[in-house]
Motif scaffolding. Structure first.
Motif, PDB file in Angstrom:
ATOM      1  N   PHE A   1      11.418  -3.118  -1.779  1.00 25.33           N
ATOM      2  CA  PHE A   1      10.990  -1.876  -1.144  1.00 25.33           C
ATOM      3  C   PHE A   1      10.453  -2.164   0.257  1.00 25.33           C
ATOM      4  CE2 PHE A   1       7.633   0.981   0.137  1.00 25.33           C
ATOM      5  CZ  PHE A   1       8.157   2.244  -0.106  1.00 25.33           C
ATOM      6  N   GLY A   2       9.606  -3.202   0.365  1.00 21.43           N
ATOM      7  CA  GLY A   2       9.057  -3.558   1.667  1.00 21.43           C
ATOM      8  C   GLY A   2      10.142  -3.901   2.665  1.00 21.43           C
ATOM      9  N   LYS A   3      11.163  -4.616   2.213  1.00 17.89           N
ATOM     10  CA  LYS A   3      12.264  -4.970   3.114  1.00 17.89           C
ATOM     11  C   LYS A   3      13.034  -3.734   3.560  1.00 17.89           C
ATOM     12  CE  LYS A   3      12.959  -9.623   1.257  1.00 17.89           C
ATOM     13  NZ  LYS A   3      13.885 -10.534   0.543  1.00 17.89           N
ATOM     14  N   GLU A   4      13.026  -2.702   2.719  1.00 19.66           N
ATOM     15  CA  GLU A   4      13.738  -1.472   3.066  1.00 19.66           C
ATOM     16  C   GLU A   4      13.062  -0.734   4.217  1.00 19.66           C
ATOM     17  OE1 GLU A   4      16.627   1.595   2.772  1.00 19.66           O
ATOM     18  OE2 GLU A   4      16.577  -0.445   1.979  1.00 19.66           O
ATOM     19  N   ILE A   5      11.732  -0.787   4.299  1.00 19.82           N
ATOM     20  CA  ILE A   5      11.015  -0.006   5.315  1.00 19.82           C
ATOM     21  C   ILE A   5      10.531  -0.841   6.486  1.00 19.82           C
ATOM     22  CG2 ILE A   5      10.286   1.689   3.598  1.00 19.82           C
ATOM     23  CD1 ILE A   5       7.494   0.435   3.658  1.00 19.82           C
ATOM     24  N   MET A   6      10.541  -2.177   6.359  1.00 22.41           N
ATOM     25  CA  MET A   6      10.017  -3.010   7.439  1.00 22.41           C
ATOM     26  C   MET A   6      10.960  -3.035   8.633  1.00 22.41           C
ATOM     27  SD  MET A   6      10.703  -7.042   6.593  1.00 22.41           S
ATOM     28  CE  MET A   6       9.240  -7.192   5.627  1.00 22.41           C
ATOM     29  N   ASN A   7      10.385  -3.208   9.793  1.00 22.12           N
ATOM     30  CA  ASN A   7      11.152  -3.351  11.022  1.00 22.12           C
ATOM     31  C   ASN A   7      11.481  -4.829  11.187  1.00 22.12           C
ATOM     32  OD1 ASN A   7      12.311  -3.231  13.529  1.00 22.12           O
ATOM     33  ND2 ASN A   7      10.584  -2.233  14.536  1.00 22.12           N
ATOM     34  N   HIS A   8      12.523  -5.291  10.511  1.00 23.90           N
ATOM     35  CA  HIS A   8      12.799  -6.719  10.458  1.00 23.90           C
ATOM     36  C   HIS A   8      13.331  -7.269  11.769  1.00 23.90           C
ATOM     37  CE1 HIS A   8      16.331  -4.474   9.084  1.00 23.90           C
ATOM     38  NE2 HIS A   8      17.047  -5.423   9.640  1.00 23.90           N
TER      39      HIS A   8
ATOM     40  N   SER B   1      -6.728  -2.828  -7.453  1.00 23.16           N
ATOM     41  CA  SER B   1      -5.833  -3.143  -6.334  1.00 23.16           C
ATOM     42  C   SER B   1      -6.560  -3.640  -5.096  1.00 23.16           C
ATOM     43  CB  SER B   1      -5.005  -1.907  -5.968  1.00 23.16           C
ATOM     44  OG  SER B   1      -4.265  -1.441  -7.071  1.00 23.16           O
ATOM     45  N   PHE B   2      -7.860  -3.382  -4.990  1.00 23.28           N
ATOM     46  CA  PHE B   2      -8.665  -3.817  -3.855  1.00 23.28           C
ATOM     47  C   PHE B   2      -9.658  -4.876  -4.342  1.00 23.28           C
ATOM     48  CE2 PHE B   2      -8.527   0.549  -1.457  1.00 23.28           C
ATOM     49  CZ  PHE B   2      -7.153   0.546  -1.564  1.00 23.28           C
ATOM     50  N   THR B   3      -9.889  -5.909  -3.537  1.00 20.10           N
ATOM     51  CA  THR B   3     -10.872  -6.924  -3.923  1.00 20.10           C
ATOM     52  C   THR B   3     -11.528  -7.539  -2.690  1.00 20.10           C
ATOM     53  OG1 THR B   3     -11.229  -8.992  -5.124  1.00 20.10           O
ATOM     54  CG2 THR B   3      -9.131  -8.763  -3.997  1.00 20.10           C
ATOM     55  N   LEU B   4     -12.806  -7.864  -2.839  1.00 24.49           N
ATOM     56  CA  LEU B   4     -13.534  -8.598  -1.801  1.00 24.49           C
ATOM     57  C   LEU B   4     -13.614 -10.084  -2.136  1.00 24.49           C
ATOM     58  CD1 LEU B   4     -16.458  -6.127  -0.987  1.00 24.49           C
ATOM     59  CD2 LEU B   4     -14.486  -6.684   0.439  1.00 24.49           C
ATOM     60  N   ASN B   5     -12.913 -10.494  -3.177  1.00 29.46           N
ATOM     61  CA  ASN B   5     -12.882 -11.899  -3.567  1.00 29.46           C
ATOM     62  C   ASN B   5     -11.795 -12.599  -2.748  1.00 29.46           C
ATOM     63  OD1 ASN B   5     -12.478 -14.413  -4.848  1.00 29.46           O
ATOM     64  ND2 ASN B   5     -13.107 -13.592  -6.830  1.00 29.46           N
ATOM     65  N   GLN B   6     -12.197 -13.245  -1.659  1.00 30.77           N
ATOM     66  CA  GLN B   6     -11.227 -13.864  -0.755  1.00 30.77           C
ATOM     67  C   GLN B   6     -10.483 -15.013  -1.420  1.00 30.77           C
ATOM     68  OE1 GLN B   6     -12.282 -14.358   3.446  1.00 30.77           O
ATOM     69  NE2 GLN B   6     -11.624 -16.481   3.330  1.00 30.77           N
TER      70      GLN B   6
ATOM     71  N   LEU C   1       0.832  -1.205   0.000  1.00 31.70           N
ATOM     72  CA  LEU C   1       0.000   0.000   0.000  1.00 31.70           C
ATOM     73  C   LEU C   1       0.866   1.254   0.000  1.00 31.70           C
ATOM     74  CD1 LEU C   1      -3.086   0.924   0.370  1.00 31.70           C
ATOM     75  CD2 LEU C   1      -2.420   1.343   2.730  1.00 31.70           C
ATOM     76  N   ILE C   2       1.881   1.269   0.867  1.00 31.39           N
ATOM     77  CA  ILE C   2       2.765   2.433   0.942  1.00 31.39           C
ATOM     78  C   ILE C   2       3.582   2.574  -0.331  1.00 31.39           C
ATOM     79  CG2 ILE C   2       4.800   3.358   2.136  1.00 31.39           C
ATOM     80  CD1 ILE C   2       3.585   2.281   4.734  1.00 31.39           C
ATOM     81  N   GLU C   3       4.066   1.448  -0.839  1.00 29.27           N
ATOM     82  CA  GLU C   3       4.897   1.488  -2.042  1.00 29.27           C
ATOM     83  C   GLU C   3       4.131   1.985  -3.255  1.00 29.27           C
ATOM     84  OE1 GLU C   3       7.716  -1.499  -4.751  1.00 29.27           O
ATOM     85  OE2 GLU C   3       6.541  -2.315  -3.080  1.00 29.27           O
ATOM     86  N   LYS C   4       2.886   1.531  -3.416  1.00 26.57           N
ATOM     87  CA  LYS C   4       2.131   1.811  -4.635  1.00 26.57           C
ATOM     88  C   LYS C   4       1.290   3.082  -4.564  1.00 26.57           C
ATOM     89  CE  LYS C   4       3.492  -2.162  -6.363  1.00 26.57           C
ATOM     90  NZ  LYS C   4       4.483  -2.229  -7.477  1.00 26.57           N
ATOM     91  N   ILE C   5       0.784   3.425  -3.367  1.00 32.92           N
ATOM     92  CA  ILE C   5      -0.219   4.485  -3.287  1.00 32.92           C
ATOM     93  C   ILE C   5       0.320   5.802  -2.741  1.00 32.92           C
ATOM     94  CG2 ILE C   5      -2.430   5.144  -2.279  1.00 32.92           C
ATOM     95  CD1 ILE C   5      -2.609   3.020  -4.444  1.00 32.92           C
ATOM     96  N   ILE C   6       1.091   5.759  -1.663  1.00 32.58           N
ATOM     97  CA  ILE C   6       1.541   7.003  -1.038  1.00 32.58           C
ATOM     98  C   ILE C   6       2.259   7.928  -2.018  1.00 32.58           C
ATOM     99  CG2 ILE C   6       2.988   8.005   0.771  1.00 32.58           C
ATOM    100  CD1 ILE C   6       0.441   6.761   1.812  1.00 32.58           C
ATOM    101  N   PRO C   7       3.150   7.412  -2.903  1.00 35.76           N
ATOM    102  CA  PRO C   7       3.795   8.329  -3.860  1.00 35.76           C
ATOM    103  C   PRO C   7       2.816   9.049  -4.774  1.00 35.76           C
ATOM    104  CG  PRO C   7       4.981   6.248  -3.762  1.00 35.76           C
ATOM    105  CD  PRO C   7       3.706   6.048  -2.997  1.00 35.76           C
ATOM    106  N   GLN C   8       1.633   8.482  -4.983  1.00 37.08           N
ATOM    107  CA  GLN C   8       0.656   9.104  -5.873  1.00 37.08           C
ATOM    108  C   GLN C   8      -0.093  10.262  -5.222  1.00 37.08           C
ATOM    109  OE1 GLN C   8      -1.818   6.433  -8.323  1.00 37.08           O
ATOM    110  NE2 GLN C   8      -0.744   4.711  -7.395  1.00 37.08           N
ATOM    111  N   ILE C   9      -0.108  10.292  -3.884  1.00 34.77           N
ATOM    112  CA  ILE C   9      -0.914  11.304  -3.197  1.00 34.77           C
ATOM    113  C   ILE C   9      -0.114  12.194  -2.263  1.00 34.77           C
ATOM    114  CG2 ILE C   9      -2.976   9.853  -3.315  1.00 34.77           C
ATOM    115  CD1 ILE C   9      -2.589   9.132  -0.398  1.00 34.77           C
TER     116      ILE C   9
END
Length: 391
Positions: A377-384, A331-336, A228-236
């Motif tokens: 990208f996720g590995k860069e920002i995650m608190n591993h 990017s969002f779905t209710l299809n589990q 979510l952060i990788e794909k959406i935050i840069p757009q807004i």
């Protein structure tokens, strides 16, 4: 005689030092064997994170794809990502009005919520009082407040009241332990969901003004926060009054009074021609905090609509000029079933980072697979260092 006394004193001193060393060793073993495991959440996550390499070091894609060449991360660093939040939108608080709000009901919130300094992302989740196990699943997976290195996340559940005394007692105990429940003083029901929305707007406007971005969702939804952060935050991040959601267009008004989707026809104008305003489906909506006071101000003048997403992200939103809307239908779905298949397939990238998770245990499964497939990208920002533990 003195030599004997000094020798005895030396022996006693050495014995004491040895005792202290042994005691420290035993306490270390005890901590590692008993204390840490109580907070350990997913050993699979720990395994996935063993392959973590700091930015700039090579990464072998291994079982994630058929590629054998090393991958070098060249995207934004963690400090670059922090600028997305630090320089993000700023909430201009709506002044307290002398007149009483026509729809706002009272609510209680623990003092710790939004009192720990910066709030880069506020997650608020609509939850029924009896769904304590769902709230725990969310706390221990994607909405953990320590899932990132430096991005400060706050999480709150909006819960209404119930006549079930045992459930009330359970919620009260949960509130004391977790410090993340906003208790709304009205009956928790579908018809009162819009009252929760107004309570949240009032809470952010008056008690969480430092929030930058706000994510609204329900307690049966999973969100891959890293994607979510990788794909959406840069757009807004440089676009004020922005909102990201799955939009609904040209929906006819439901006039059956027995339907939970009923909306009084007199709320629509003649030019609406029996159609609802374009609105966001409420299962997941990300928006910039500068919209909060504008939506709250609009709620003073807008008759209450019981369908909360139509009310907040339809009737209220259309009163705010200049809103930047991004449709997240892809990017969002209710299809589990679709979501589970996508997350479990290690040969394909994750396309839907918001997925329905209505069945018990689905949150954990999706979370484990999301960590296993996390991008560079996720590995860069995650608190591993802390990620595999509960908080």
């Amino acid at each position: 005689m003195n030599i004997c006394l000094n020798l005895r004193t030396l022996i006693k001193l050495e014995a004491c030092v040895l005792y202290v060393v042994l005691w420290l060793c035993l306490m270390t073993v005890h901590f590692q064997s008993w204390i840490i495991p109580k907070h350990y959440h997913t050993p699979e996550s720990d395994i996935a994170l063993q392959n973590y390499k700091p930015r700039g070091e090579s990464e072998n894609s291994g079982h994630h794809s058929n590629k054998t060449a090393a991958q070098i991360y060249t995207g934004p660093s963690n400090s670059d990502v922090m600028k997305w939040f630090i320089h993000g939108p700023k909430l201009v608080q709506l002044p307290q009005k002398s007149r009483k709000h026509p729809h706002l009901m009272s609510y209680d919130v623990q003092k710790e919520v939004c009192h720990r300094g910066a709030v880069h992302l506020l997650i608020y989740i609509h939850s029924a009082p009896q769904n304590g196990y769902k709230r725990d699943e969310i706390r221990n997976t994607w909405a953990g407040v320590h899932n990132f290195k430096e991005i400060y996340v706050e999480r709150v559940f909006l819960v209404g009241e119930t006549d079930d005394k045992q459930v009330i007692e359970n919620v009260e105990n949960e509130r004391k332990q977790q410090d993340d429940i906003i208790l709304c003083h009205f009956k928790d029901s579908f018809r009162n969901m819009s009252l929760k929305a107004i309570a949240l707007l009032d809470f952010v406007n008056n008690r969480c003004t430092q929030a930058k971005y706000i994510l609204k969702t329900d307690d049966d939804i999973f969100v891959d926060m890293y994607a979510l952060i990788e794909k959406i935050i840069p757009q807004i991040m440089k676009k004020p009054k922005s909102i990201v959601c799955e939009r609904k267009y040209n929906h006819s008004i439901v006039t059956d009074r027995n339907s939970k989707w009923y909306i009084p026809p007199d709320l629509l104008t003649v030019t609406d021609k029996g159609k609802l305003p374009t609105f966001c489906t409420g299962y997941a909506v990300l928006f910039t905090s500068d919209l909060v006071p504008l939506l709250l101000n609009a709620s003073y003048e807008t008759p209450l609509v019981q369908v909360d997403d139509v009310y907040m992200f339809g009737f209220l939103l259309k009163r705010v000029p200049g809103v930047n809307v991004i449709d997240s239908v892809n990017s969002f779905t209710l299809n589990q079933e679709l979501g589970m298949t996508e997350y479990q397939d290690r040969t394909k990238p994750i396309e839907h980072f918001v997925v329905s998770a209505s069945e018990k245990g689905t949150q954990e499964k999706l979370w484990q697979n999301a960590i296993d497939k996390v991008s560079l990208f996720g590995k860069e920002i995650m608190n591993h260092n802390l990620l595999p533990y509960e908080y």
